[in-house]
Motif scaffolding. Structure first.
Motif, mmCIF file in Angstrom:
data_model
loop_
_atom_site.group_PDB
_atom_site.id
_atom_site.type_symbol
_atom_site.label_atom_id
_atom_site.label_comp_id
_atom_site.label_asym_id
_atom_site.label_seq_id
_atom_site.Cartn_x
_atom_site.Cartn_y
_atom_site.Cartn_z
ATOM 1 N N ALA A 280 0.848 -1.195 0.000
ATOM 2 C CA ALA A 280 0.000 0.000 0.000
ATOM 3 C C ALA A 280 0.881 1.241 0.000
ATOM 4 O O ALA A 280 2.038 1.194 0.419
ATOM 5 C CB ALA A 280 -0.911 0.002 1.228
ATOM 6 N N PRO A 281 0.323 2.368 -0.454
ATOM 7 C CA PRO A 281 1.109 3.603 -0.500
ATOM 8 C C PRO A 281 1.295 4.263 0.866
ATOM 9 O O PRO A 281 2.232 5.039 1.063
ATOM 10 C CB PRO A 281 0.312 4.506 -1.436
ATOM 11 N N ASP A 282 0.391 3.983 1.822
ATOM 12 C CA ASP A 282 0.485 4.590 3.147
ATOM 13 C C ASP A 282 -0.273 3.730 4.150
ATOM 14 O O ASP A 282 -0.991 2.806 3.775
ATOM 15 C CB ASP A 282 -0.042 6.026 3.138
ATOM 16 N N ASP A 283 -0.120 4.058 5.428
ATOM 17 C CA ASP A 283 -0.737 3.225 6.458
ATOM 18 C C ASP A 283 -2.256 3.301 6.471
ATOM 19 O O ASP A 283 -2.922 2.305 6.746
ATOM 20 C CB ASP A 283 -0.143 3.498 7.839
ATOM 21 N N ASP A 284 -2.846 4.454 6.155
ATOM 22 C CA ASP A 284 -4.303 4.555 6.098
ATOM 23 C C ASP A 284 -4.871 3.637 5.023
ATOM 24 O O ASP A 284 -5.867 2.938 5.241
ATOM 25 C CB ASP A 284 -4.757 5.999 5.830
ATOM 26 N N SER A 285 -4.255 3.632 3.854
ATOM 27 C CA SER A 285 -4.694 2.750 2.772
ATOM 28 C C SER A 285 -4.505 1.290 3.157
ATOM 29 O O SER A 285 -5.346 0.442 2.850
ATOM 30 C CB SER A 285 -3.910 3.034 1.486
ATOM 31 N N ALA A 286 -3.414 0.985 3.846
ATOM 32 C CA ALA A 286 -3.142 -0.387 4.269
ATOM 33 C C ALA A 286 -4.224 -0.878 5.227
ATOM 34 O O ALA A 286 -4.732 -1.996 5.078
ATOM 35 C CB ALA A 286 -1.766 -0.479 4.920
ATOM 36 N N VAL A 287 -4.599 -0.061 6.189
ATOM 37 C CA VAL A 287 -5.644 -0.447 7.143
ATOM 38 C C VAL A 287 -6.974 -0.645 6.424
ATOM 39 O O VAL A 287 -7.670 -1.640 6.651
ATOM 40 C CB VAL A 287 -5.770 0.599 8.272
ATOM 41 N N ARG A 288 -7.317 0.263 5.552
ATOM 42 C CA ARG A 288 -8.581 0.165 4.811
ATOM 43 C C ARG A 288 -8.617 -1.116 3.966
ATOM 44 O O ARG A 288 -9.599 -1.860 3.982
ATOM 45 C CB ARG A 288 -8.768 1.419 3.945
ATOM 46 N N GLU A 289 -7.536 -1.401 3.247
ATOM 47 C CA GLU A 289 -7.480 -2.602 2.417
ATOM 48 C C GLU A 289 -7.508 -3.868 3.268
ATOM 49 O O GLU A 289 -8.138 -4.866 2.896
ATOM 50 C CB GLU A 289 -6.229 -2.584 1.540
ATOM 51 N N ALA A 290 -6.837 -3.849 4.407
ATOM 52 C CA ALA A 290 -6.838 -5.008 5.301
ATOM 53 C C ALA A 290 -8.244 -5.282 5.827
ATOM 54 O O ALA A 290 -8.703 -6.429 5.830
ATOM 55 C CB ALA A 290 -5.870 -4.787 6.463
ATOM 56 N N LEU A 291 -8.943 -4.242 6.259
ATOM 57 C CA LEU A 291 -10.304 -4.422 6.760
ATOM 58 C C LEU A 291 -11.239 -4.928 5.671
ATOM 59 O O LEU A 291 -12.092 -5.790 5.919
ATOM 60 C CB LEU A 291 -10.824 -3.114 7.364
ATOM 61 N N ASN A 292 -11.081 -4.420 4.453
ATOM 62 C CA ASN A 292 -11.898 -4.909 3.336
ATOM 63 C C ASN A 292 -11.634 -6.383 3.062
ATOM 64 O O ASN A 292 -12.566 -7.165 2.848
ATOM 65 C CB ASN A 292 -11.647 -4.089 2.072
#
Length: 98
Positions: free
Chosen positions: A41-53
């Protein structure tokens, strides 16, 4: 003539592989399952969002994500080595610990 400085801070060309550690819950009222999620992911916010999805797509109702970080070395031991390879290829790898 202006030139840009060349230093060690220009490492954004390398993919950022995140590891997220937490617990995920498949059923309400049951104990959670310890998980590690590895993804690019490009950043931690995107990583968390993708992980939750991804966890939701796998049938988890909710998750408590405790830690997030980036991997600086390639893991050598399974199951993390395979998960890292998948993350480099754009997959979201969920490792469950029973």
């Amino acid at each position: 003539m202006a030139s840009s400085a060349d230093n060690d801070n220009n490492t954004l060309d390398d993919p950022m592989i995140f590891i997220i550690i937490g617990k995920a819950y498949e059923r309400e009222g049951e104990d959670g399952i310890d998980i590690h999620v590895m993804l690019r992911a490009p950043d931690d916010d995107s990583a968390v969002r993708e992980a939750l999805n991804a966890l939701s797509e796998e049938g988890f109702l909710e998750a408590d994500l405790d830690q997030i970080g980036t991997l600086t070395d390639v893991p050598e031991e399974e199951p993390h080595a395979s998960a890292y390879k998948g993350a480099l290829e754009g997959e979201v790898a969920i490792i469950r610990f029973a």
